[in-house]
Design a protein around this motif. Structure first.
Motif, mmCIF file in Angstrom:
data_model
loop_
_atom_site.group_PDB
_atom_site.id
_atom_site.type_symbol
_atom_site.label_atom_id
_atom_site.label_comp_id
_atom_site.label_asym_id
_atom_site.label_seq_id
_atom_site.Cartn_x
_atom_site.Cartn_y
_atom_site.Cartn_z
ATOM 1 N N UNK A 1 -0.378 -6.032 11.564
ATOM 2 C CA UNK A 1 0.605 -5.643 10.811
ATOM 3 C C UNK A 1 0.245 -4.414 9.646
ATOM 4 N N UNK A 2 -1.026 -4.414 9.536
ATOM 5 C CA UNK A 2 -1.512 -3.321 8.705
ATOM 6 C C UNK A 2 -1.693 -2.234 9.153
ATOM 7 N N UNK B 1 8.682 6.779 3.742
ATOM 8 C CA UNK B 1 7.296 6.717 3.257
ATOM 9 C C UNK B 1 7.019 5.967 1.794
ATOM 10 N N UNK B 2 7.790 6.022 0.909
ATOM 11 C CA UNK B 2 7.913 5.333 -0.092
ATOM 12 C C UNK B 2 8.040 3.878 0.098
ATOM 13 N N UNK B 3 8.778 3.473 1.064
ATOM 14 C CA UNK B 3 9.170 2.151 1.357
ATOM 15 C C UNK B 3 7.815 1.390 1.831
ATOM 16 N N UNK B 4 7.287 2.170 2.920
ATOM 17 C CA UNK B 4 6.041 1.779 3.641
ATOM 18 C C UNK B 4 4.931 1.407 2.437
ATOM 19 N N UNK B 5 4.610 2.507 1.677
ATOM 20 C CA UNK B 5 3.751 2.480 0.640
ATOM 21 C C UNK B 5 4.122 1.021 -0.305
ATOM 22 N N UNK B 6 5.218 0.654 -0.754
ATOM 23 C CA UNK B 6 5.556 -0.524 -1.335
ATOM 24 C C UNK B 6 5.232 -1.679 -0.609
ATOM 25 N N UNK B 7 5.556 -1.767 0.741
ATOM 26 C CA UNK B 7 5.370 -2.736 1.681
ATOM 27 C C UNK B 7 3.686 -2.862 1.899
ATOM 28 N N UNK B 8 2.786 -1.966 1.927
ATOM 29 C CA UNK B 8 1.444 -2.104 2.109
ATOM 30 C C UNK B 8 0.855 -2.722 0.709
ATOM 31 N N UNK B 9 1.538 -2.296 -0.396
ATOM 32 C CA UNK B 9 1.169 -2.845 -1.786
ATOM 33 C C UNK B 9 1.429 -4.780 -1.671
ATOM 34 N N UNK C 1 -1.176 -7.656 -1.843
ATOM 35 C CA UNK C 1 -1.039 -8.561 -2.825
ATOM 36 C C UNK C 1 -0.946 -9.980 -2.018
ATOM 37 N N UNK C 2 -0.355 -9.854 -1.117
ATOM 38 C CA UNK C 2 -0.267 -11.277 -0.244
ATOM 39 C C UNK C 2 -1.637 -11.731 0.234
ATOM 40 N N UNK C 3 -2.136 -10.825 0.665
ATOM 41 C CA UNK C 3 -3.648 -11.330 1.161
ATOM 42 C C UNK C 3 -4.417 -11.640 -0.063
ATOM 43 N N UNK C 4 -4.458 -10.985 -1.039
ATOM 44 C CA UNK C 4 -5.403 -11.273 -2.393
ATOM 45 C C UNK C 4 -4.866 -12.620 -2.769
ATOM 46 N N UNK C 5 -3.572 -12.977 -2.771
ATOM 47 C CA UNK C 5 -3.020 -14.068 -3.567
ATOM 48 C C UNK C 5 -3.658 -15.234 -2.738
ATOM 49 N N UNK D 1 9.216 -10.424 0.910
ATOM 50 C CA UNK D 1 9.672 -9.210 0.615
ATOM 51 C C UNK D 1 9.282 -7.867 1.124
ATOM 52 N N UNK D 2 8.556 -7.989 2.297
ATOM 53 C CA UNK D 2 8.136 -6.794 3.136
ATOM 54 C C UNK D 2 9.386 -6.470 3.671
#
Length: 430
Positions: free
Chosen positions: A134-135, A11-19, A23-27, A195-196
């Motif tokens: 993917x989201x 769950x922690x890894x999935x949360x980091x990957x969501x971030x 961030x990728x979409x925002x960039x 990095x995901x």
């Protein structure tokens, strides 16, 4: 390792990957927002493009949505999505880099802008086909609207910042050099997606399948889902009307209404602020009004918000009115967009997610090349304000469609279908 410990780490890894995905979409969006200001300015004020050339540029930029979306969706359902997203970002960066290079060599022309518009359209379709679906893999269905809202809010901030930065950059260093910011944004996006680490479910082993068969299968599935079908039909009609207007929106502001590039960027930035507010408040608005009413209201506000543009005259007062109106329009457009996207993602079976999104892109964004061509043809015999009014009237049709469908009365998100099991994340991914 205990099951509970592994679940917590996953769950922690999935949360980091969501971030990382957000961030990728925002960039990417922040850089594209710079180009949203820079490219029209480049075409209109520096290359002195005609109305026909402006329409052709819009047409070519949207053409890949009609041609590439369905194959891209079928491939995304069949293969891993991350490599597709990374390749699309790198290709877009390369294409955009040719604009300032050509400008420096004093060989930039409208033909090159046409070519870049086509490449950017293809890469956007390829990236979005994978990213939107993917989201839904990174979060549970009951958290999907929150994730979409989070993505929408972050994207609105990026879009607003990019628009304001674009206005400042165009004024400071010129439109062509400003495009470098968008090049950098695509490179950053590709790095973040790389990095995901959350693994994707393996596609079922069914032997070698025909791509056309996968496409037909996806289309049959979408047509057989009444709510998904209705929302996509409304989206495509709204998109057609907006695309007619957007063909000459920037042109009309920069010429007839006399907006400077800075004022143009501020107006776009105000719309971004409205979009941000809509993303942040979507959950509250849907809790109070219901999912269906929010979607319907978002569609209804769009044609009403075009009226001030049709009445506007040159001057700062009208520019302020247009900025405020765009903010209201994009507030409701974002709230409705998040709600309808989440609704479609929840209702759609996991194995059809990419093809469902591709079908939506094909008939929604794919209608825009026809709209751009229609706008160009109308501009040959009608004044630009009349073309804008035509686009406004078309936007009334999807409102009528939603008012006569079950979507209007939908109060809460439905129960989603079962999701396939995802293999445990690798230890190093946590």
């Amino acid at each position: 390792m205990t099951t509970s410990t592994h679940t917590a780490k996953a769950a922690k890894g999935a949360s980091a990957d969501l971030r990382r995905l957000v961030a990728s979409e925002c960039a990417s969006l922040s850089g594209s927002a710079v180009s949203t200001v820079a490219l029209p300015t480049l075409a209109v004020l520096e290359l002195h493009s005609s109305t026909t050339q402006i329409a052709a540029l819009a047409f070519l930029g949207q053409l890949p949505n009609a041609v590439v979306a369905l194959p891209a969706g079928a491939l995304s359902d069949r293969y891993a999505k991350r490599p597709q997203m990374i390749a699309a970002d790198l290709t877009a960066a390369g294409a955009l880099a040719t604009i300032p290079a050509a400008a420096f060599a004093e060989v930039l022309g409208i033909g090159q802008l046409y070519a870049v518009a086509v490449v950017l359209g293809i890469t956007k379709v390829m990236h979005d086909s994978a990213a939107i679906s993917y989201l839904a893999m990174l979060v549970e269905p009951d958290r999907l609207q929150h994730a979409n809202s989070r993505l929408g809010a972050a994207s609105s901030v990026a879009d607003t910042a990019g628009s304001n930065a674009g206005a400042a950059l165009v004024g400071a260093i010129g439109a062509a050099r400003s495009v470098f910011v968008d090049v950098l944004s695509y490179l950053v996006s590709a790095l973040l997606v790389w990095r995901i680490r959350t693994p994707e479910p393996a596609a079922p082993a069914e032997g070698r399948r025909s791509l056309s068969r996968d496409i037909r299968e996806g289309l049959r599935y979408v047509v057989g889902q009444p709510t998904i079908r209705t929302v996509i039909a409304a989206l495509s009609t709204l998109s057609f009307g907006l695309a007619i207007m957007n063909t000459y929106w920037a042109y009309y502001l920069l010429t007839t209404l006399g907006a400077t590039p800075t004022a143009f960027g501020v107006i776009v930035g105000a719309g971004g602020m409205g979009s941000l507010a809509g993303a942040l408040l979507t959950s509250r608005v849907t809790d109070r009004l219901g999912v269906g009413p929010v979607i319907t209201t978002g569609f209804a506000v769009s044609p009403l918000a075009q009226v001030p543009l049709l009445l506007a005259e040159p001057g700062r007062g009208w520019q302020i009115v247009l900025a405020a109106t765009l903010a209201v329009q994009l507030f409701w457009a974002t709230a409705a967009g998040i709600s309808q996207r989440t609704l479609r993602q929840i209702l759609c079976a996991p194995e059809f997610q990419c093809r469902m999104q591709a079908a939506s892109t094909t008939v929604t964004a794919g209608s825009r090349p026809l709209a751009a061509a229609t706008a160009g043809a109308l501009a040959l015999v009608l004044a630009v304000p009349t073309v804008l009014a035509t686009g406004t009237l078309i936007q009334v049709l999807p409102v009528l469609l939603l008012l006569n469908s079950p979507v209007r009365a939908l109060r809460a998100m439905p129960t989603p279908p079962a999701r396939p099991a995802v293999p445990p994340a690798r230890e190093e991914a946590s």
